[in-house]
Design an enzyme around this catalytic site. Structure first.
Site, PDB file in Angstrom:
ATOM      1  N   GLY A   1       0.822  -1.203   0.000  1.00 35.23           N
ATOM      2  CA  GLY A   1       0.000   0.000   0.000  1.00 35.23           C
ATOM      3  C   GLY A   1       0.851   1.246   0.000  1.00 35.23           C
ATOM      4  O   GLY A   1       2.084   1.180  -0.037  1.00 35.23           O
ATOM      5  N   HIS A   2       0.185   2.359   0.042  1.00 39.18           N
ATOM      6  CA  HIS A   2       0.846   3.657   0.015  1.00 39.18           C
ATOM      7  C   HIS A   2       1.589   3.899   1.329  1.00 39.18           C
ATOM      8  O   HIS A   2       1.069   3.622   2.407  1.00 39.18           O
ATOM      9  CB  HIS A   2      -0.179   4.754  -0.233  1.00 39.18           C
ATOM     10  CG  HIS A   2      -0.785   4.679  -1.601  1.00 39.18           C
ATOM     11  ND1 HIS A   2      -1.733   3.731  -1.935  1.00 39.18           N
ATOM     12  CD2 HIS A   2      -0.540   5.412  -2.713  1.00 39.18           C
ATOM     13  CE1 HIS A   2      -2.062   3.896  -3.207  1.00 39.18           C
ATOM     14  NE2 HIS A   2      -1.352   4.900  -3.709  1.00 39.18           N
ATOM     15  N   GLY A   3       2.803   4.400   1.215  1.00 41.08           N
ATOM     16  CA  GLY A   3       3.618   4.633   2.403  1.00 41.08           C
ATOM     17  C   GLY A   3       3.993   3.330   3.075  1.00 41.08           C
ATOM     18  O   GLY A   3       4.283   2.331   2.427  1.00 41.08           O
TER      19      GLY A   3
ATOM     20  N   ASP B   1      -3.979  -1.729  -0.605  1.00 45.59           N
ATOM     21  CA  ASP B   1      -4.848  -0.835   0.145  1.00 45.59           C
ATOM     22  C   ASP B   1      -6.019  -0.294  -0.682  1.00 45.59           C
ATOM     23  O   ASP B   1      -7.155  -0.335  -0.241  1.00 45.59           O
ATOM     24  CB  ASP B   1      -4.053   0.304   0.787  1.00 45.59           C
ATOM     25  CG  ASP B   1      -3.241   1.135  -0.190  1.00 45.59           C
ATOM     26  OD1 ASP B   1      -3.115   0.771  -1.382  1.00 45.59           O
ATOM     27  OD2 ASP B   1      -2.704   2.181   0.240  1.00 45.59           O
TER      28      ASP B   1
END
Length: 139
Positions: A7-9, A64
């Site tokens: 996912g992001h980050g 995500d």
């Protein structure tokens, strides 16, 4: 079955930490981060580094956001490799359910169908539930 959280980050890393806090260590659970400046190709390379170490074993990649970069990179690989399934909606209930499914009973293509209860039950609204309970008590 092997799993990659992505996912992001750093959401995937923190999700893995939460899973391990609740359920213990899963040696077949990996994470891939999507950092600022990463491209789809960079994400694919990160996925492939993990997948190639497992000698053609099946993987479920849990991302995500549907149609976000981690999802898109994973689906490109799933189109090329038959041993990959991609599911979006990374959450703690989803991950705990997936990690505890008995994959000896079905194949990777059926994994998503096995999550019907989680798909319907893991998002709750307190106010909606309390209205339902109040209505039942009045009867």
């Amino acid at each position: 079955m092997n799993f990659i959280l992505s996912g992001h980050g750093k959401i995937a890393c923190e999700m893995k930490n939460s899973i391990e806090m609740i359920a213990g260590i899963y040696p077949n659970l990996y994470t891939v981060t999507f950092e600022p400046g990463d491209s789809i190709e960079k994400l694919q390379d990160k996925y492939l580094q993990i997948i190639n170490q497992s000698k053609n074993q099946p993987f479920i990649i849990i991302t995500d956001i549907f149609s976000g970069s981690p999802y898109n990179a994973a689906t490109i690989l799933a189109m090329q490799l038959s041993n990959i399934e991609v599911i979006s909606g990374l959450s703690l209930p989803l991950c705990l359910e997936l990690l505890n499914l008995d994959f000896s009973l079905f194949n990777i293509e059926n994994a998503f169908e096995q999550l019907n209860d989680v798909k319907m039950d893991f998002i709750k609204s307190y106010k909606s539930l309390s209205k339902h309970v109040s209505t039942e008590e009045e009867l």
